[in-house]
Scaffold this motif. Sequence first.
Motif, PDB file in Angstrom:
ATOM      1  N   THR A 286       0.960  -0.995  -0.301  1.00 51.64           N
ATOM      2  CA  THR A 286       0.593   0.665  -0.158  1.00 51.64           C
ATOM      3  C   THR A 286       0.815   1.506  -0.159  1.00 51.64           C
ATOM      4  O   THR A 286      -0.107   2.193  -0.522  1.00 51.64           O
ATOM      5  N   LYS A 287       1.880   0.955   1.121  1.00 48.56           N
ATOM      6  CA  LYS A 287       3.249   2.141   0.978  1.00 48.56           C
ATOM      7  C   LYS A 287       3.649   3.019  -0.071  1.00 48.56           C
ATOM      8  O   LYS A 287       3.601   3.338  -1.584  1.00 48.56           O
TER       9      LYS A 287
ATOM     10  N   ASP B   9       2.112   9.617  -5.687  1.00 51.95           N
ATOM     11  CA  ASP B   9       3.027  10.847  -5.634  1.00 51.95           C
ATOM     12  C   ASP B   9       3.686  11.634  -6.207  1.00 51.95           C
ATOM     13  O   ASP B   9       4.145  12.808  -6.168  1.00 51.95           O
TER      14      ASP B   9
ATOM     15  N   TYR C  83      -7.958   9.911  -1.451  1.00 48.55           N
ATOM     16  CA  TYR C  83      -7.830   9.815  -2.640  1.00 48.55           C
ATOM     17  C   TYR C  83      -8.829  10.736  -3.576  1.00 48.55           C
ATOM     18  O   TYR C  83      -8.785  11.712  -3.662  1.00 48.55           O
TER      19      TYR C  83
ATOM     20  N   LEU D 150      -2.766   0.571  -6.195  1.00 48.58           N
ATOM     21  CA  LEU D 150      -4.186   0.932  -4.037  1.00 48.58           C
ATOM     22  C   LEU D 150      -5.231   0.461  -4.798  1.00 48.58           C
ATOM     23  O   LEU D 150      -5.761  -0.396  -4.351  1.00 48.58           O
TER      24      LEU D 150
ATOM     25  N   LEU E 136       1.133   4.518  -2.616  1.00 50.01           N
ATOM     26  CA  LEU E 136       1.195   5.973  -2.423  1.00 50.01           C
ATOM     27  C   LEU E 136       2.007   6.625  -2.533  1.00 50.01           C
ATOM     28  O   LEU E 136       1.354   7.249  -3.533  1.00 50.01           O
TER      29      LEU E 136
ATOM     30  N   TYR F 189      -7.820   4.577   2.332  1.00 51.94           N
ATOM     31  CA  TYR F 189      -6.383   6.177   1.783  1.00 51.94           C
ATOM     32  C   TYR F 189      -6.934   5.845  -0.207  1.00 51.94           C
ATOM     33  O   TYR F 189      -6.274   6.982  -0.810  1.00 51.94           O
TER      34      TYR F 189
END
Length: 102
Positions: A2-3, A10, A46, A24, A6, A42
């Motif tokens: 997940t990180k 970005d 978003y 995601l 993300l 998340y």
Amino acid sequence: KTKQALMKIDMQDEASQAQGLDELRKLALDKDNKNNDVAQYYLGLYHWTRNELTEALDIWKNLVASQASEKLAASPWASLAQEKLAQRSMLPESAPIEAPAA
């Protein structure tokens, strides 16, 4: 995972952003992913930050509903989603919600 998704979202590169969003979504929909609650939260966030409120609220409602049968403890991510849903319900239906600045 997940990180990583993300982090891609970005990035400045639009192709990386699209790839991150796709990753995601897959993580959020994967019922075998033990951390899909994080991805769902998340993914909703978003959409929330892009003023795509219907999508955000739908994702968060599904997250909260998925935790209803949890016997030990509900996901903290579901609790955060529930707080966002409560914020929305305090406003009149016609009142727009301003997404927080990124």
